[in-house]
Design a protein around this motif. Structure first.
Motif, mmCIF file in Angstrom:
data_model
loop_
_atom_site.group_PDB
_atom_site.id
_atom_site.type_symbol
_atom_site.label_atom_id
_atom_site.label_comp_id
_atom_site.label_asym_id
_atom_site.label_seq_id
_atom_site.Cartn_x
_atom_site.Cartn_y
_atom_site.Cartn_z
ATOM 1 N N GLU A 133 -12.264 -13.064 -8.152
ATOM 2 C CA GLU A 133 -12.607 -11.759 -8.700
ATOM 3 C C GLU A 133 -13.184 -10.808 -7.657
ATOM 4 O O GLU A 133 -13.423 -9.652 -7.958
ATOM 5 C CB GLU A 133 -13.605 -11.928 -9.849
ATOM 6 N N ARG A 134 -13.413 -11.243 -6.457
ATOM 7 C CA ARG A 134 -13.985 -10.395 -5.411
ATOM 8 C C ARG A 134 -12.918 -9.453 -4.870
ATOM 9 O O ARG A 134 -11.728 -9.664 -5.041
ATOM 10 C CB ARG A 134 -14.569 -11.253 -4.289
ATOM 11 N N ALA A 135 -13.339 -8.401 -4.198
ATOM 12 C CA ALA A 135 -12.421 -7.375 -3.715
ATOM 13 C C ALA A 135 -12.459 -7.282 -2.189
ATOM 14 O O ALA A 135 -13.381 -7.778 -1.551
ATOM 15 C CB ALA A 135 -12.799 -6.026 -4.322
ATOM 16 N N THR A 136 -11.439 -6.628 -1.632
ATOM 17 C CA THR A 136 -11.330 -6.404 -0.195
ATOM 18 C C THR A 136 -11.012 -4.942 0.056
ATOM 19 O O THR A 136 -10.199 -4.348 -0.652
ATOM 20 C CB THR A 136 -10.212 -7.281 0.414
ATOM 21 N N ILE A 137 -11.658 -4.365 1.058
ATOM 22 C CA ILE A 137 -11.282 -3.043 1.548
ATOM 23 C C ILE A 137 -10.665 -3.268 2.920
ATOM 24 O O ILE A 137 -11.296 -3.849 3.797
ATOM 25 C CB ILE A 137 -12.485 -2.087 1.680
ATOM 26 N N SER A 138 -9.432 -2.839 3.067
ATOM 27 C CA SER A 138 -8.765 -2.958 4.363
ATOM 28 C C SER A 138 -8.314 -1.575 4.793
ATOM 29 O O SER A 138 -8.268 -0.641 3.993
ATOM 30 C CB SER A 138 -7.577 -3.910 4.267
ATOM 31 N N GLY A 139 -7.981 -1.447 6.058
ATOM 32 C CA GLY A 139 -7.507 -0.161 6.541
ATOM 33 C C GLY A 139 -7.339 -0.140 8.033
ATOM 34 O O GLY A 139 -7.421 -1.167 8.707
ATOM 35 N N GLN A 145 -9.730 -1.014 -5.053
ATOM 36 C CA GLN A 145 -8.440 -1.109 -5.728
ATOM 37 C C GLN A 145 -7.493 0.041 -5.369
ATOM 38 O O GLN A 145 -6.364 0.071 -5.823
ATOM 39 C CB GLN A 145 -8.643 -1.154 -7.237
ATOM 40 N N SER A 146 -7.941 0.979 -4.523
ATOM 41 C CA SER A 146 -7.132 2.152 -4.188
ATOM 42 C C SER A 146 -6.166 1.936 -3.033
ATOM 43 O O SER A 146 -5.449 2.858 -2.673
ATOM 44 C CB SER A 146 -8.039 3.335 -3.850
#
Length: 137
Positions: free
Chosen positions: A14-20, A100-101
């Motif tokens: 359920e954890r999230a990741t921000i990548s870029g 989630q974007s």
């Protein structure tokens, strides 16, 4: 025991990741920039903690040779502000990032050394209440 492992696996899923990717103004990818989770706030409902008091604040990642970064294991119920810093570049604040974007693309501006006053350097140390140096401050 199996129930505990299942709970841990579900919590991790359920954890999230921000990548870029971080670029400079010439579209070159910036290697070695540190991307920090600076502050956060709830997507919905009241914010019960100060903006920098969420557990994810302070997490960081140093960009790879291709300018990419991945901030993993983030709370998916939060919106994040990221701070990007690197020597010879102006600091960059990237606001209101929802994991989630999709991937983040941001540009850093180089600091023009001619605009700096070399005869007026600023130096210092960041220390804690006990006078000990604070790492990565």
């Amino acid at each position: 025991m199996i129930a505990q492992l299942l709970f841990i696996a579900l919590a991790a899923a359920e954890r999230a990741t921000i990548s870029g990717t971080i670029y400079d103004t010439t579209e070159a990818r910036v290697e070695g920039a540190t991307v920090y989770v600076y502050t956060a706030r709830k997507k919905e409902g009241p914010n019960l903690l100060c903006p920098s008091c969420y557990a994810d604040c302070g997490k960081r990642f140093v960009t790879q040779s291709d300018g990419s970064f991945n901030l993993e294991n983030l709370d998916p119920s939060l919106i994040f502000n990221l701070l990007v810093v690197r020597r010879e570049y102006a600091p960059l604040l990237i606001e209101r990032i929802d994991p989630q974007s999709g991937p983040v693309k941001a540009k850093m501006a180089r600091i023009d050394p001619a605009r700096l006053a070399p005869d007026r350097p600023v130096r210092g140390r960041v220390v804690n209440a006990d006078g000990q140096p604070v790492r990565d401050a």
